[in-house]
Write a protein that holds these residues in place. Structure first.
Motif, PDB file in Angstrom:
ATOM      1  N   ALA A   1      37.244  41.937  36.469  1.00 54.53           N
ATOM      2  CA  ALA A   1      37.274  40.797  37.377  1.00 54.53           C
ATOM      3  C   ALA A   1      35.976  40.697  38.165  1.00 54.53           C
ATOM      4  N   VAL A   2      35.522  41.842  38.675  1.00 57.08           N
ATOM      5  CA  VAL A   2      34.295  41.827  39.464  1.00 57.08           C
ATOM      6  C   VAL A   2      33.107  41.413  38.597  1.00 57.08           C
TER       7      VAL A   2
ATOM      8  N   VAL B   1      59.242  41.316  42.360  1.00 55.56           N
ATOM      9  CA  VAL B   1      58.120  41.709  43.216  1.00 55.56           C
ATOM     10  C   VAL B   1      56.807  41.285  42.578  1.00 55.56           C
ATOM     11  N   GLY B   2      56.778  41.294  41.243  1.00 56.09           N
ATOM     12  CA  GLY B   2      55.556  40.885  40.563  1.00 56.09           C
ATOM     13  C   GLY B   2      55.286  39.393  40.657  1.00 56.09           C
ATOM     14  N   ILE B   3      56.333  38.607  40.919  1.00 55.50           N
ATOM     15  CA  ILE B   3      56.161  37.156  40.904  1.00 55.50           C
ATOM     16  C   ILE B   3      55.248  36.683  42.025  1.00 55.50           C
ATOM     17  N   LEU B   4      55.426  37.271  43.206  1.00 56.54           N
ATOM     18  CA  LEU B   4      54.658  36.810  44.358  1.00 56.54           C
ATOM     19  C   LEU B   4      53.151  36.920  44.112  1.00 56.54           C
ATOM     20  N   PRO B   5      52.675  38.104  43.726  1.00 55.14           N
ATOM     21  CA  PRO B   5      51.240  38.185  43.443  1.00 55.14           C
ATOM     22  C   PRO B   5      50.817  37.234  42.333  1.00 55.14           C
ATOM     23  N   VAL B   6      51.703  37.025  41.377  1.00 58.88           N
ATOM     24  CA  VAL B   6      51.353  36.121  40.282  1.00 58.88           C
ATOM     25  C   VAL B   6      51.151  34.714  40.818  1.00 58.88           C
ATOM     26  N   ILE B   7      52.016  34.305  41.726  1.00 53.54           N
ATOM     27  CA  ILE B   7      51.859  32.975  42.310  1.00 53.54           C
ATOM     28  C   ILE B   7      50.574  32.904  43.132  1.00 53.54           C
ATOM     29  N   MET B   8      50.304  33.993  43.849  1.00 57.53           N
ATOM     30  CA  MET B   8      49.060  34.015  44.620  1.00 57.53           C
ATOM     31  C   MET B   8      47.854  33.914  43.701  1.00 57.53           C
ATOM     32  N   MET B   9      47.979  34.575  42.551  1.00 57.41           N
ATOM     33  CA  MET B   9      46.887  34.540  41.596  1.00 57.41           C
ATOM     34  C   MET B   9      46.624  33.107  41.167  1.00 57.41           C
ATOM     35  N   ASN B  10      47.706  32.365  41.002  1.00 59.27           N
ATOM     36  CA  ASN B  10      47.550  30.978  40.606  1.00 59.27           C
ATOM     37  C   ASN B  10      46.809  30.196  41.682  1.00 59.27           C
TER      38      ASN B  10
ATOM     39  N   VAL C   1      48.191  50.010  47.606  1.00 56.88           N
ATOM     40  CA  VAL C   1      47.103  50.950  47.866  1.00 56.88           C
ATOM     41  C   VAL C   1      46.170  51.042  46.657  1.00 56.88           C
ATOM     42  N   VAL C   2      46.777  51.142  45.477  1.00 55.55           N
ATOM     43  CA  VAL C   2      45.946  51.257  44.276  1.00 55.55           C
ATOM     44  C   VAL C   2      45.103  50.009  44.088  1.00 55.55           C
ATOM     45  N   ALA C   3      45.728  48.841  44.315  1.00 57.61           N
ATOM     46  CA  ALA C   3      44.976  47.598  44.133  1.00 57.61           C
ATOM     47  C   ALA C   3      43.761  47.585  45.050  1.00 57.61           C
ATOM     48  N   LEU C   4      43.960  47.959  46.299  1.00 57.79           N
ATOM     49  CA  LEU C   4      42.836  47.960  47.237  1.00 57.79           C
ATOM     50  C   LEU C   4      41.745  48.929  46.788  1.00 57.79           C
ATOM     51  N   LEU C   5      42.167  50.138  46.443  1.00 60.55           N
ATOM     52  CA  LEU C   5      41.171  51.143  46.082  1.00 60.55           C
ATOM     53  C   LEU C   5      40.441  50.775  44.791  1.00 60.55           C
ATOM     54  N   VAL C   6      41.195  50.267  43.836  1.00 60.47           N
ATOM     55  CA  VAL C   6      40.552  49.881  42.571  1.00 60.47           C
ATOM     56  C   VAL C   6      39.505  48.811  42.834  1.00 60.47           C
ATOM     57  N   MET C   7      39.875  47.826  43.640  1.00 60.83           N
ATOM     58  CA  MET C   7      38.924  46.743  43.861  1.00 60.83           C
ATOM     59  C   MET C   7      37.714  47.247  44.641  1.00 60.83           C
TER      60      MET C   7
ATOM     61  N   LEU D   1      36.878  35.336  45.300  1.00 60.43           N
ATOM     62  CA  LEU D   1      38.035  34.883  44.527  1.00 60.43           C
ATOM     63  C   LEU D   1      38.288  35.784  43.326  1.00 60.43           C
ATOM     64  N   SER D   2      37.231  36.120  42.623  1.00 64.15           N
ATOM     65  CA  SER D   2      37.399  37.038  41.489  1.00 64.15           C
ATOM     66  C   SER D   2      37.986  38.343  41.968  1.00 64.15           C
ATOM     67  N   PHE D   3      37.493  38.744  43.123  1.00 67.75           N
ATOM     68  CA  PHE D   3      37.928  39.989  43.729  1.00 67.75           C
ATOM     69  C   PHE D   3      39.434  39.969  43.982  1.00 67.75           C
ATOM     70  N   VAL D   4      39.878  38.893  44.605  1.00 66.26           N
ATOM     71  CA  VAL D   4      41.308  38.781  44.915  1.00 66.26           C
ATOM     72  C   VAL D   4      42.127  38.704  43.633  1.00 66.26           C
ATOM     73  N   ALA D   5      41.636  37.906  42.667  1.00 61.00           N
ATOM     74  CA  ALA D   5      42.377  37.767  41.412  1.00 61.00           C
ATOM     75  C   ALA D   5      42.524  39.121  40.734  1.00 61.00           C
ATOM     76  N   GLY D   6      41.431  39.881  40.713  1.00 64.47           N
ATOM     77  CA  GLY D   6      41.481  41.209  40.109  1.00 64.47           C
ATOM     78  C   GLY D   6      42.471  42.101  40.829  1.00 64.47           C
ATOM     79  N   GLY D   7      42.430  42.067  42.152  1.00 65.76           N
ATOM     80  CA  GLY D   7      43.322  42.900  42.946  1.00 65.76           C
ATOM     81  C   GLY D   7      44.783  42.583  42.655  1.00 65.76           C
ATOM     82  N   LEU D   8      45.088  41.300  42.536  1.00 66.27           N
ATOM     83  CA  LEU D   8      46.477  40.913  42.263  1.00 66.27           C
ATOM     84  C   LEU D   8      46.918  41.394  40.888  1.00 66.27           C
ATOM     85  N   LEU D   9      46.001  41.263  39.930  1.00 67.85           N
ATOM     86  CA  LEU D   9      46.327  41.703  38.574  1.00 67.85           C
ATOM     87  C   LEU D   9      46.622  43.202  38.566  1.00 67.85           C
TER      88      LEU D   9
END
Lengths: 554, 669
Positions: free
Chosen positions: A441-442, A535-544, A346-352, A478-486
Motif C-alpha cells: 500500500a505504501v 467486525v471485518g465489515i466496518l474496516p471494509v466500509i471505511m476502506m471504501n 495494534v498490528v495494523a498500526l505497527l505494520v503501517m 490515503l494509501s496508508f489508511v487503506a493499507g492499515g485497514l486491509l
C-alpha cells in the motif's frame, strides 16, 4: 499528465550510512530474522527424503499448486476486474451500495467459506436435498452434482474471498486514469475497457493478483478441508508425518520460488507504472448511465461475487444461529472478540509504521541495496502461517537465549523471556506476515507522488524527517489508511500463527471457532464466526470511503 | 584568602607549564615557529614582517581576543569551585574495576604473556581513540541540539582566533567536556587494569599521552589561529588540519556543521561531516548576530540560559494552548497509548507461571479437556491454563527451552507424543500409580510418556450392504471385490498413518504397501474429510465401507443435529482382526515437560488422568476406551461390542510412522 522518466529518487548506488538507514536496516533485520530461521531449518540434512518425495508426491503437489493458482487467479480477475470496471464506468441504481459491498468478502476467512459451502452444497445440504425432493431421486447414485470438495470448489471459494485485492487495485487504477485518455478512446471509437482501461490498469491489477496468489499458496485451512494436495499441504505431511521439519522447511523454501516469481511479477508491474499525474485537475471518467437491460447486467456482474463470497457463507452461518446451535452467549468468545480487535488494531498500526518507515527511507535515503532489502522484508506473506510461526518462535528463542545469557552473566538476573511467550510474539509474527500488505500500500502511494516533492522540500532547507512528516506522509495518507485497514481485516482472520504462538488461555475469534470447526462442528461456533465477519465489515466500509476519496482527490 | 588566591594563580599558570595541556609553552613556541615558517614560505615575506604578522595587534588585542582572556580568567575561577566536587576519574575507575570483579565473577588476566610495551601501546592507543571519538560525538551533539548549541555558540562567537580561544567556552560546555573526559578515562583505565593488570601503562612523552604529544607538537595550537596550514586531500581524511578546524569556525553556510573532529578526521569522514581544506580560502569567523553582545561577559555567560529557557518553554506553551482547545476531542478519542497499555497488560498477566497453577500444552481441543480440568480443580483446587494448537507445539516448546512455562503435554495420538520424546522435551516420571494404571505396551519404556485413553480404528459398514457386513479383517478391505465401495480420509492423516504402521509391524512393508494400494484402488471417491464425513458418505450412499475411529460414531449417535443421528443409524461397526492380532488402537496421552517448574503437581495431574474419575470421563466426553484395566467399560461403549486390541508396543507405531508415510505417498492415498 506527464510521462515522467525522471525517477522519484536519485539513483544512489552506494549505501550511505546514517541513522535513518541504520534504523531501516534494524527493522528489516527484525522482519527477516524469522524468515531466515525457516531457511536455517531447511539447511539441515533431510536424509534422502527428497528423492522419495520427488519420486512420489512432489510433482503432484507442484501441479496442484499451479492449477489452483491459475484457477484462483482467473476467478479473482473475472470477479474483481469486471466488477471494478462496472462500478467505475456505469451509473446504475444501487451503484453506491455495490461499490462497498463488493469489498465485503474480504472480511470472510477462506477456511470459513470452505466450511460453509461444504455444508450448503454437499449431499445432506439444503441444495441437494431440495433437488432430491423435486425430482424424486433416492440416493447420490441417481444423479450427478458437482462435488464442492474438489479442485474446482477450492478455486471458486478461495477466489470468491480473495478477489477484493484485485477489485481494490483495479478500481483505484480505473478511477485514477484521467478522463482525457478515455475521451481519446471514444474519439477513436475503440473499446474503452480493452484498449484504454485495462492496459493502463494492468500493473495495478497484477499487483493485486500477486497478493491474492500469495495467499493462495500459503493457505492451509481450505486445502486441508478440501484435501487438495498442494505444496502447503505437503509441507505439513512431511513435517508431521515423516517427522522431518528439515524437509518440510525445504519444501517451504521451494514454494518460496513461486513467490519470488510473483514478487517479481509485482515489481515489474509496479516498475511499468512510471507515469504520474502532474496536472492538478485530472477529471476522472464520468460514469455512463445504465438503464433497463444494461442495468440488470450491471447488477449481475456486481451481485454475483457478493452473493458467492459474502451472502452465501453469512446466510449459512446465520441459519445455524437461527436453528439455535450456537446461541450460548458466553463470556469466553466476547473476550476472544476483544482480543481479536485489539490484536488487529495494534498490528495494523505497527505494520503501517514499519512499512511507511521502510518505504520512505528506502526511497529517499537508501540506495538500491536498501530498497531491495526493504522490499524483501515483506516476503513473510508467502509462508504458510504455521511454518512462519515456527520461524518466529525459533528466532525469538535464540534472541531470548542471548538476552538471558547476558543478563544472567552480568547481573545474575534470571530472565523469564519476553519473546518466547506472551502476545508480543503473535504481534511480531503478524507484523512479519502482513508486512507485504502494508508495504504494498505504501509503495503504491509513493509511486503516485509526483517526483521532486522531496527535492523541493530539501531545496527549502528542511531535513529529511521534516519532509517525510510534513510533505510525503500527508500525501500518501490515503494509501496508508487503506493499507492499515486491509491489515486489520487480515489479522482479524489470522488463524494458524495465533493458534501456535498464543499465551495460556488467550483466545481470538478464529482460534475459538477453529476448535469446533476442526471437528466439523462449525455450527457450534456459528455466532463467533459471524462476529469475525461482522467486525471485518466496518474496516471494509471505511476502506471504501478511502477509495472514494481517491476519486475525489485533486 | 591568600591560599585561595595562590591556588587560583597556580591553576591559571599550570596549563602553560604542563605538557599535557595544549597551551604548554613548548607547544606554543613550536606553533609560533611553525606559523612564522609558514608565513615566510607561503606568503614569501621576510622574517621581520612574518613575526609582525603573527604577533599582530589586530589579532591578539582584538575585542574577541580580549573576551577570550576574560572568559579564561572567569572560567578558571568557576572551575576552582566546581572541579573538586566532580567525581574523579580515579574513583570512577576504581568503582568500575571493582564491579567488573563482581559482574564477571572474579578476574581473568588477558594475554598474560604479552610484553609490557605491547600492552602499554595498546592501552595508549585505545585511550586515545576513545578520547577522540567521544570528543567528536559530544562536539557534534553540541552543534546538533539547540539547547546545547546555545552554550557552544560562545566558543564560535570568536571572530579572531588565537591559541587561547580554546578556553573560550561557556562553563556548562566546559563541564560537559570534563565529564566526558572523566568517563572515558575511567572506563579505559578501569577496564584495562582489570583485564591486563598493572601493565596497562601509558606511553608518555613528558608525561603526556604520546599521541596527544605528537598532535600538539604538530602545531595543534594553530587550529585556533589565522595561519592556514593544510595537510593535503589524503592526510586530511585521517587528521584534522588547522585549516580544517578554521573551516569549522567559518561563518560561511557551506562550512556549517563540518569538521567536528579533534585530532582524527576519520570520524568526520564516516559521519559524512568532513570538509577538506582545498586551496587558500578567506574565511570569516564567528556566528550570526543574535542581538546580544558576543564579547560582553553578560552576553557570554548569561544569555545562553535565557535561550535555553525559551527553547524549552516555547513548545510547552504552544502545547498547553493546543491542549485546552483540543481537550474535549482528546478525551472522546480512544487513545493509542491506552490500547497499547491494555495489550501489554494482557501479555504481562498471561505470561508467567505461578505456583498453584498448572500449564498445559495441548493437542486436544479445549472443549474436550475442560471436563477433566474442572474435575481436577474440584478435587485439588489447582487452576489449569491451556494453550491449544494442533501443530507446532513441540517446536514452540523446543524454542522456549528452559524458560518454557509448560508443565504438561497432552496429545491425541502416539506420533506426536513420540516427537516430544524424540526431541528430548519430556521428563522421566517415576510413579507407582502410573505404572500400575497404564499397561506396559501403552507407555514409554523410559517412562517419559503414558497413554490415558484408547481409540479403536474400526470399520463402519452400511447396513444396506449385506455382503460387506461379513468383513472380518483390515486385510479384506484390499480385496478387489470392494472396488468403488470404500471411503477414507486422506492416508497421510495421523490415524491412517498409524494404522499403516501397525500393518507394517504385523505383515512387513511390502505387504502393507500392497494393502494400501489395494485400498486406494477400491476407493469410491478421492480421500477427503474426516471420519465423520466418511459415515456421512455411507449414509448418502456414496460408498458402503469406511475406516473410522470409534468415537466419531458415538459423536454422531449423540449429535445435536437430528440428521447426524441418522448418519450413525445407517452403519454397523466391525472390530476387525478379532481372530488374530486384534483391532488397531491409537492412544491419547501425555507427559511432563522437561523444564517444568512444577513437576510434582504435574505428576499428580497425570496420575489423576489414569484414575477412575478421569477414565470414566474419557468415555463420557468423547467415547474413548479407558487404559486402566481396572476401570470397566461404560455401558454405552459396551453396547458397541467388546473387542481384543492389537497389543503391539504402541511406541513401535510411532517409530514406523515415517516409513508408513512413504508407503502412503507411494500408494497415492
Amino acid at each position: 499528465m506527464v510521462a515522467a522518466t525522471a525517477p522519484l529518487v536519485a539513483a544512489r548506488r552506494r549505501l550511505e550510512f546514517n541513522p535513518w538507514v541504520f534504523a531501516a536496516v534494524v527493522i528489516a533485520a527484525i522482519l527477516l530474522g524469522p524468515i531466515l530461521a525457516v531457511f536455517g531449518a531447511a539447511a539441515g540434512d533431510s536424509g534422502g527424503l527428497w528423492r522419495h518425495l520427488f519420486e512420489t508426491v512432489l510433482p503432484r503437489y507442484v501441479a496442484n499448486t499451479l492449477i489452483l493458482m491459475v484457477g484462483v487467479g482467473v476467478v479473482c480477475l473475472v470477479f474483481g476486474v469486471s466488477a471494478a470496471w462496472t462500478v467505475v464506468r456505469y451509473d446504475f441504481i444501487g451503484r453506491q451500495w455495490f461499490q462497498w459491498m463488493l469489498l465485503l468478502p474480504a472480511a470472510v476467512p477462506a477456511y470459513l467459506i470452505a466450511y460453509t459451502y461444504t455444508d450448503f452444497l454437499e449431499y445432506a445440504g439444503p441444495v441437494q436435498k431440495m433437488l432430491r425432493e423435486q425430482f424424486g431421486w433416492q440416493s447420490a447414485r441417481d444423479y450427478w452434482f458437482p462435488e464442492i470438495r474438489s479442485m474446482g470448489g477450492a478455486m471458486l471459494v478461495m477466489g470468491a474471498v480473495l478477489y477484493p485485492y484485485v477489485y481494490v487495485m483495479a478500481r483505484t487504477a480505473f478511477l485514477l486514469t484521467p478522463a482525457s485518455l478515455y475521451e481519446v478512446g471514444m474519439l477513436a471509437n475503440r473499446s474503452l475497457f480493452w484498449k484504454i482501461g485495462l492496459p493502463l490498469a494492468r500493473p495495478a491489477i497484477a499487483a493485486g493478483l500477486a497478493l491474492a496468489l500469495m495467499e493462495t499458496i500459503s493457505d492451509f485451512g481450505t486445502v486441508e478441508y478440501f484435501a487438495i494436495e498442494t505444496l502447503t499441504l505437503g509441507i505439513f505431511n512431511v513435517w508431521l508425518g515423516m517427522n522431518s521439519l528439515t524437509a518440510a522447511a525445504q519444501i517451504a523454501a521451494f514454494a518460496f520460488l513461486f513467490v519470488i516469481a510473483l514478487l517479481t511479477l509485482e515489481l515489474v508491474a509496479r516498475a511499468r507504472r512510471r507515469f504520474t499525474d502532474t496536472t492538478r485537475r485530472a477529471v476522472p471518467l464520468r460514469a455512463k448511465r445504465a438503464e433497463g437491460l444494461q442495468a440488470v447486467r450491471c447488477w449481475m456482474i456486481c451481485g454475483a461475487p457478493i452473493l458467492i463470497g459474502f451472502v452465501g457463507p453469512v446466510a449459512v452461518l446465520g441459519s445455524f444461529v437461527l436453528k439455535g446451535y450456537s446461541l450460548a452467549f458466553d463470556y469466553a468468545w466476547a473476550n476472544a472478540a476483544a482480543n481479536s480487535v485489539l490484536l488487529a488494531g495494534v498490528v495494523a498500526l505497527l505494520v503501517m509504521a514499519a512499512a511507511a518507515f521502510l518505504g520512505l527511507v528506502g526511497m529517499f535515503q537508501g540506495g538500491v541495496v536498501l530498497r531491495r532489502t526493504t522490499a524483501v522484508a515483506s516476503v513473510g506473506y508467502a509462508f504458510p502461517g504455521t511454518i512462519l510461526a515456527i520461524g518466529v518462535v525459533t528466532a525469538g528463542g535464540v534472541i531470548d537465549d542471548g538476552i538471558g545469557l547476558l543478563v544472567n552473566g552480568l547481573f545474575g538476573i534470571t530472565y523469564q523471556g519476553w519473546l518466547t511467550s506472551g502476545v508480543t510474539l503473535i504481534v511480531l509474527a503478524c507484523i512479519i506476515r502482513f508486512q507485504a500488505v502494508g508495504y504494498g500500500a505504501v509503495a503504491a502511494g509513493l509511486e503516485r507522488l509526483p517526483p521532486n516533492m522531496m527535492n523541493a522540500n530539501l531545496l527549502l532547507g528542511h531535513g529529511l524527517g521534516y519532509g517525510m512528516r510534513r510533505v510525503i506522509l500527508p500525501l500518501i495518507r490515503l494509501s496508508f489508511v487503506a493499507g492499515g485497514l486491509l491489515v486489520f481485516v487480515d489479522v482479524m482472520k489470522e488463524l494458524p500463527m495465533t493458534l501456535l504462538l498464543r499465551p495460556f488461555n488467550f483466545e481470538t475469534l478464529p482460534t475459538y471457532v477453529y476448535q469446533f470447526a476442526k471437528d466439523e462442528l462449525l455450527e457450534e461456533a456459528a455466532l463467533p464466526a459471524l462476529i469475525i465477519v461482522a467486525v471485518g465489515i466496518l474496516p471494509v466500509i471505511m476502506m471504501n470511503a478511502v477509495l472514494n476519496r481517491f476519486a475525489r482527490r485533486d | 584568602m591568600d591560599g585561595l588566591f595562590l591556588e587560583y594563580v597556580r591553576d591559571l599558570t599550570d596549563p602553560f607549564v604542563n605538557p599535557q595541556k595544549r597551551v604548554f609553552f613548548g607547544y606554543l613556541g613550536i606553533a609560533f615557529v611553525l606559523a612564522i615558517a609558514v608565513q615566510i614560505y607561503a606568503s614569501r615575506t621576510d622574517l621581520s614582517k612574518a613575526v609582525a604578522g603573527v604577533l599582530s595587534r589586530k589579532v591578539w588585542l582584538s575585542r574577541s581576543a580580549l573576551a577570550d582572556y576574560k572568559i579564561l580568567l572567569i572560567n578558571q575561577f568557576l572551575m576552582m569551585g566546581v572541579a573538586p566536587r566532580l567525581i574523579t576519574k580515579l574513583a570512577l575507575a576504581t568503582a568500575l574495576f571493582e564491579s567488573l570483579h563482581v559482574w564477571l565473577d572474579g578476574r581473568v588476566i588477558l594475554l598474560p604473556d604479552a610484553p609490557d610495551w605491547a600492552i602499554a601501546s595498546l592501552f595508549s592507543c585505545a585511550l586515545f581513540l576513545m578520547d577522540d571519538v567521544t570528543k567528536y560525538f559530544v562536539h557534534r551533539a553540541l552543534h546538533r541540539w539547540p539547547v546545547l548549541w546555545a552554550f557552544h555558540r560562545v566558543h564560535h562567537s570568536a571572530e579572531t582566533l588565537t591559541p587561547f580561544t580554546v578556553y573560550r567556552t561557556h562553563p556548562v560546555e566546559a563541564l560537559i567536556f570534563s565529564l566526558r573526559g572523566i568517563l572515558v578515562h575511567a572506563v579505559a583505565i578501569g577496564g584495562f587494569l582489570y583485564f591486563f593488570g598493572s601493565r596497562a601503562d601509558l606511553v608518555t612523552v613528558l608525561g603526556a599521552n604520546v599521541f596527544l604529544f605528537a598532535f600538539n607538537v604538530a602545531g595543534s595550537n594553530l587550529r585556533h589561529s589565522h595561519v592556514w596550514i593544510t595537510y593535503g586531500p589524503v592526510l586530511e581524511r585521517i587528521f584534522i588540519s588547522p585549516a580544517q578546524h578554521q573551516i569549522h569556525h567559518s561563518m560561511d553556510a557551506r562550512h556549517h556543521d563540518r569538521n567536528f573532529g579533534a585530532v582524527l578526521a576519520i570520524w568526520d569522514w564516516m559521519g559524512g561531516s568532513l570538509c577538506l581544506a582545498q586551496g587558500r580560502q578567506r574565511l570569516r569567523f564567528g556566528v550570526r548576530e543574535t542581538g546580544v553582545d558576543a564579547h560582553g561577559m553578560r552576553g557570554v555567560f548569561l544569555s545562553p540560559f535565557d535561550e535555553v529557557f525559551l527553547i524549552i518553554l516555547r513548545p510547552l506553551i504552544k502545547d498547553i494552548q493546543k491542549m485546552t482547545t483540543k481537550m474535549t476531542q482528546l478525551i472522546r478519542r480512544p487513545s493509542l497509548t491506552g490500547t497499547m497499555a491494555f495489550v501489554l497488560s494482557i501479555s504481562a498477566f498471561s505470561a508467567p507461571a505461578q505456583a498453584a497453577e498448572l500449564n498445559i500444552y495441548s493437542h486436544r481441543q479445549p472443549f474436550l479437556i475442560q471436563p477433566f480440568l474442572d474435575a481436577y480443580k474440584k478435587k485439588t483446587g489447582t487452576t489449569i491454563n491451556i494453550v491449544y494448537a494442533s501443530k507446532g507445539l513441540a517446536q514452540r516448546l523446543q524454542a522456549e527451552g528452559a524458560r518454557s512455562p509448560a508443565d504438561v503435554i497432552l496429545t491425541v495420538d502416539i506420533a506426536r507424543l513420540f516427537v516430544y520424546a524424540d526431541k528430548d522435551l519430556l521428563a522421566t516420571v517415576n510413579s507407582e500409580v502410573l505404572n500400575k494404571n497404564v499397561p506396559a505396551h501403552l507407555r514409554d519404556p523410559g517412562n517419559k510418556w503414558f497413554a490415558f485413553s484408547k481409540r479403536a480404528r474400526i470399520i463402519a459398514v452400511s447396513k444396506r450392504a449385506k455382503d460387506a457386513v461379513g468383513i472380518q479383517r483390515y486385510e479384506a478391505l484390499a480385496d478387489p471385490k470392494w472396488k468403488g465401495r470404500l471411503c477414507s480420509r486422506p492416508g497421510s492423516h495421523v490415524y491412517n498413518r498409524a494404522l499403516v504402521a501397525s500393518m507394517i509391524h504385523a505383515v512387513g512393508v511390502k505387504a502393507a504397501e500392497a494393502w494400501s494400494k489395494g485400498v486406494v484402488e477400491n476407493l469410491a471417491r478421492r480421500p477427503q474429510g474426516n471420519d465423520r464425513a466418511q459415515v456421512k458418505a455411507i449414509y448418502e450412499g456414496q460408498c458402503d465401507i469406511a475406516i473410522i475411529n470409534n468415537y466419531y460414531f458415538g459423536k454422531l449417535k449423540h449429535a445435536k443435529k437430528p440428521e447426524q443421528r441418522d448418519w450413525a443409524k445407517a452403519v454397523t461397526l466391525i472390530f476387525p482382526n478379532q481372530k488374530d492380532r486384534g483391532t488397531h488402537v491409537n492412544i491419547s496421552g501425555g507427559g511432563i515437560a522437561k523444564h517444568s517448574k512444577n513437576k510434582a503437581e504435574a505428576k499428580k495431574f497425570l496420575e489423576f488422568l489414569t484414575m477412575k474419575t478421569a477414565q470414566d470421563l474419557y468415555a463420557a466426553v468423547n467415547f474413548e476406551y479407558p487404559v486402566n484395566p481396572d476401570v470397566p467399560l461404560s455401558e454405552e461403549l459396551k453396547s458397541w461390542g467388546v473387542f481384543i486390541e492389537d497389543r503391539m508396543p504402541i511406541a513401535r507405531v510411532a517409530e514406523l510412522a515415517p516409513v508408513a508415510q512413504r508407503v502412503i505417498d507411494r500408494a497415492g492415498w
